[in-house]
Design a protein around this motif. Structure first.
Motif, short mmCIF file in Angstrom:
data_model
loop_
_atom_site.label_atom_id
_atom_site.label_comp_id
_atom_site.label_asym_id
_atom_site.label_seq_id
_atom_site.Cartn_x
_atom_site.Cartn_y
_atom_site.Cartn_z
N LEU A 82 0.86 -1.24 0.02
CA LEU A 82 -0.05 0.09 -0.06
C LEU A 82 1.11 1.19 0.08
CD1 LEU A 82 -2.57 -1.32 2.79
CD2 LEU A 82 -2.62 -1.62 0.12
N ARG A 83 0.88 1.89 -1.14
CA ARG A 83 1.84 3.00 -1.42
C ARG A 83 1.11 4.37 -1.26
NH1 ARG A 83 5.21 1.13 -6.86
NH2 ARG A 83 5.54 -0.97 -5.93
N PRO A 84 1.87 4.93 0.01
CA PRO A 84 1.07 6.34 0.07
C PRO A 84 0.65 7.36 -1.15
CG PRO A 84 3.19 6.39 1.04
CD PRO A 84 3.02 4.97 0.45
N MET A 85 -0.53 7.80 -1.12
CA MET A 85 -0.68 8.87 -2.27
C MET A 85 -0.65 10.36 -1.75
SD MET A 85 -3.90 6.71 -4.09
CE MET A 85 -5.06 8.12 -3.90
N ASP A 86 -0.15 10.30 -0.43
CA ASP A 86 -0.15 11.95 0.09
C ASP A 86 0.76 11.94 1.35
OD1 ASP A 86 -1.68 11.17 2.31
OD2 ASP A 86 -3.71 11.81 1.08
N GLU A 87 1.13 12.96 1.79
CA GLU A 87 1.99 13.00 3.04
C GLU A 87 1.41 12.54 4.27
OE1 GLU A 87 3.34 16.93 3.26
OE2 GLU A 87 4.40 16.89 1.14
N ILE A 88 0.32 12.58 4.59
CA ILE A 88 -0.53 12.37 5.77
C ILE A 88 -0.57 10.47 5.90
CG2 ILE A 88 -1.68 14.30 6.27
CD1 ILE A 88 -4.30 12.60 5.59
N SER A 89 -0.42 9.91 4.63
CA SER A 89 -0.66 8.38 4.71
C SER A 89 0.48 7.71 5.39
CB SER A 89 -1.11 8.21 3.29
OG SER A 89 -2.10 8.72 3.03
N GLY A 90 1.66 8.28 5.67
CA GLY A 90 2.74 7.78 6.16
C GLY A 90 3.48 6.88 5.09
N PRO A 91 4.44 5.98 5.69
CA PRO A 91 5.26 4.99 4.79
C PRO A 91 4.29 3.94 4.28
CG PRO A 91 5.41 4.34 7.05
CD PRO A 91 4.53 5.61 6.95
N VAL A 92 5.24 3.37 3.41
CA VAL A 92 4.55 2.13 2.54
C VAL A 92 4.31 1.31 3.47
CG1 VAL A 92 5.26 0.15 0.84
CG2 VAL A 92 5.82 2.59 0.44
N ILE A 93 3.05 0.74 3.35
CA ILE A 93 2.51 -0.62 4.22
C ILE A 93 2.65 -1.68 3.44
CG2 ILE A 93 0.49 -1.49 5.51
CD1 ILE A 93 -0.11 1.41 5.84
#
Length: 109
Positions: A82-93
């Motif tokens: 799960l790759r973040p689409m913005d800054e608030i989404s954090g690191p890759v999960i």
């Protein structure tokens, strides 16, 4: 007992990859540790992996019979990110478990 944390108007967003291919977008709706529930929006790459997730969902309903365990193994072997689409989404999960059914996704990282 877990506490559900409602998300604000601005919530985490990820692009979901399976085997390195983009398959969908996830929009966090509820963080209920250890699970996160998201709205799922399929992308063009979803069709080739749809059957894997359908079989995995059926396995859940049937108590994980042996003849359906292959789907979960295949999903894990291909790898989900799960790759973040913005800054608030954090690191890759890289979720430990992820289920997608219709327009809802649930994952545990």
């Amino acid at each position: 007992m877990s506490q559900k944390q409602p998300t604000s108007a601005i919530s985490a967003r990820w692009k979901m990859y399976v085997g390195g291919q983009p398959v969908g977008l996830l929009y966090l709706s509820v963080a209920d540790q250890p699970w996160s529930t998201c709205r799922f929006q399929p992308l063009e790459g979803w069709e080739p992996v749809l059957t894997l997730f359908e079989v995995q969902n059926q396995a859940v309903l049937e108590g994980f019979p042996e003849d359906k365990g292959w789907a979960t193994k295949e999903i894990r072997q291909r790898g989900v990110e799960l790759r973040p689409m913005d800054e608030i989404s954090g690191p890759v999960i890289r979720p430990f478990m992820i289920y997608v059914s219709g327009y809802e996704a649930r994952f545990r990282s």
